[in-house]
Design a protein around this motif. Structure first.
Motif, short mmCIF file in Angstrom:
data_model
loop_
_atom_site.label_atom_id
_atom_site.label_comp_id
_atom_site.label_asym_id
_atom_site.label_seq_id
_atom_site.Cartn_x
_atom_site.Cartn_y
_atom_site.Cartn_z
N LEU A 7 0.84 -1.20 0.00
CA LEU A 7 0.00 0.00 0.00
C LEU A 7 0.87 1.25 0.00
O LEU A 7 0.60 2.21 -0.74
CB LEU A 7 -0.91 -0.01 1.23
CG LEU A 7 -1.92 1.13 1.31
CD1 LEU A 7 -2.88 1.09 0.13
CD2 LEU A 7 -2.67 1.06 2.61
N LEU A 8 1.92 1.29 0.78
CA LEU A 8 2.85 2.41 0.81
C LEU A 8 3.55 2.57 -0.52
O LEU A 8 3.70 3.69 -1.04
CB LEU A 8 3.87 2.21 1.94
CG LEU A 8 4.86 3.35 2.16
CD1 LEU A 8 4.15 4.64 2.56
CD2 LEU A 8 5.89 2.96 3.19
N THR A 9 3.97 1.47 -1.13
CA THR A 9 4.66 1.53 -2.42
C THR A 9 3.71 2.04 -3.50
O THR A 9 4.08 2.92 -4.30
CB THR A 9 5.19 0.13 -2.79
OG1 THR A 9 6.00 -0.36 -1.74
CG2 THR A 9 5.96 0.18 -4.08
N VAL A 10 2.51 1.49 -3.55
CA VAL A 10 1.54 1.91 -4.56
C VAL A 10 1.18 3.38 -4.36
O VAL A 10 1.13 4.17 -5.33
CB VAL A 10 0.28 1.01 -4.51
CG1 VAL A 10 -0.84 1.59 -5.36
CG2 VAL A 10 0.62 -0.38 -4.96
N SER A 11 0.94 3.79 -3.13
CA SER A 11 0.59 5.19 -2.88
C SER A 11 1.78 6.11 -3.21
O SER A 11 1.59 7.21 -3.75
CB SER A 11 0.12 5.40 -1.44
OG SER A 11 1.16 5.11 -0.55
N SER A 12 3.00 5.67 -2.96
CA SER A 12 4.19 6.47 -3.30
C SER A 12 4.31 6.60 -4.81
O SER A 12 4.58 7.69 -5.34
CB SER A 12 5.46 5.83 -2.74
OG SER A 12 5.43 5.78 -1.35
N ILE A 13 4.14 5.48 -5.51
CA ILE A 13 4.24 5.51 -6.98
C ILE A 13 3.15 6.40 -7.57
O ILE A 13 3.40 7.21 -8.46
CB ILE A 13 4.19 4.08 -7.55
CG1 ILE A 13 5.48 3.34 -7.18
CG2 ILE A 13 4.01 4.11 -9.06
CD1 ILE A 13 5.46 1.87 -7.55
N VAL A 14 1.93 6.25 -7.06
CA VAL A 14 0.82 7.08 -7.55
C VAL A 14 1.09 8.54 -7.24
O VAL A 14 0.87 9.42 -8.09
CB VAL A 14 -0.51 6.60 -6.94
CG1 VAL A 14 -1.62 7.60 -7.19
CG2 VAL A 14 -0.89 5.24 -7.48
N SER A 15 1.56 8.86 -6.06
CA SER A 15 1.83 10.26 -5.71
C SER A 15 2.96 10.83 -6.57
O SER A 15 2.89 11.98 -7.03
CB SER A 15 2.15 10.41 -4.23
OG SER A 15 3.32 9.71 -3.90
N ILE A 16 4.00 10.02 -6.82
CA ILE A 16 5.09 10.47 -7.70
C ILE A 16 4.56 10.67 -9.11
O ILE A 16 4.87 11.68 -9.77
CB ILE A 16 6.28 9.48 -7.66
CG1 ILE A 16 6.97 9.54 -6.30
CG2 ILE A 16 7.27 9.79 -8.78
CD1 ILE A 16 8.03 8.48 -6.10
N TYR A 17 3.75 9.74 -9.60
CA TYR A 17 3.17 9.85 -10.94
C TYR A 17 2.31 11.11 -11.04
O TYR A 17 2.42 11.87 -12.00
CB TYR A 17 2.34 8.59 -11.24
CG TYR A 17 1.56 8.68 -12.53
CD1 TYR A 17 2.21 8.56 -13.75
CD2 TYR A 17 0.20 8.88 -12.52
CE1 TYR A 17 1.51 8.65 -14.93
CE2 TYR A 17 -0.52 8.97 -13.69
CZ TYR A 17 0.13 8.85 -14.90
OH TYR A 17 -0.57 8.94 -16.06
N LEU A 18 1.45 11.34 -10.06
CA LEU A 18 0.59 12.52 -10.07
C LEU A 18 1.42 13.80 -9.94
O LEU A 18 1.10 14.83 -10.57
CB LEU A 18 -0.44 12.43 -8.95
CG LEU A 18 -1.52 11.35 -9.14
CD1 LEU A 18 -2.43 11.31 -7.92
CD2 LEU A 18 -2.32 11.60 -10.40
N PHE A 19 2.48 13.77 -9.14
CA PHE A 19 3.35 14.92 -8.98
C PHE A 19 4.03 15.27 -10.31
O PHE A 19 4.06 16.43 -10.72
CB PHE A 19 4.39 14.60 -7.90
CG PHE A 19 5.23 15.76 -7.49
CD1 PHE A 19 4.70 16.80 -6.73
CD2 PHE A 19 6.57 15.84 -7.87
CE1 PHE A 19 5.49 17.86 -6.34
CE2 PHE A 19 7.34 16.90 -7.50
CZ PHE A 19 6.81 17.92 -6.73
#
Length: 110
Positions: A7-19
């Motif tokens: 969950l942390l990895t997916v949320s980090s990847i999604v946040s980096i992608y959105l950023f």
């Protein structure tokens, strides 16, 4: 624990992608704004040039009107002068014929 890491990895990847996507669209928006500003400046310059050429055209048309009025006036004046010239010519011929008549009378009297 695996679930938390995933969950942390997916949320980090999604946040980096959105950023990254946010900055990408922000740069595209800035380019569009600069392009629009440049287009506005170009349009203002074009409007100024159009106004300048309209003023020059109006002046030229005014000059043409003035010249055409002057030409009409000169044509009328030329017609008047030609009429006067023909009147003077006929008057001169009439007077020359009178002079010849008087000369012939004088010759007859002598």
């Amino acid at each position: 624990m695996f679930f938390e890491w995933s969950l942390l990895t997916v949320s980090s990847i999604v946040s980096i992608y959105l950023f990254v996507k946010m900055y990408y669209f922000k740069s595209i928006t800035n380019k569009e704004i600069r392009g629009n500003d440049l287009m506005k400046v170009t349009l203002k310059e074009a409007e100024i040039l159009i106004r300048k050429y309209q003023i020059q055209l109006q002046r030229a048309l005014g000059n043409v009107d003035i010249l055409s009025d002057e030409l009409t006036r000169l044509k009328n004046e030329l017609k008047t002068i030609k009429q006067r010239n023909s009147q003077h010519r006929s008057e001169r011929e009439r007077l020359n014929s009178k002079i010849q008549a008087l000369e012939s009378r004088i010759d007859a009297l002598l």
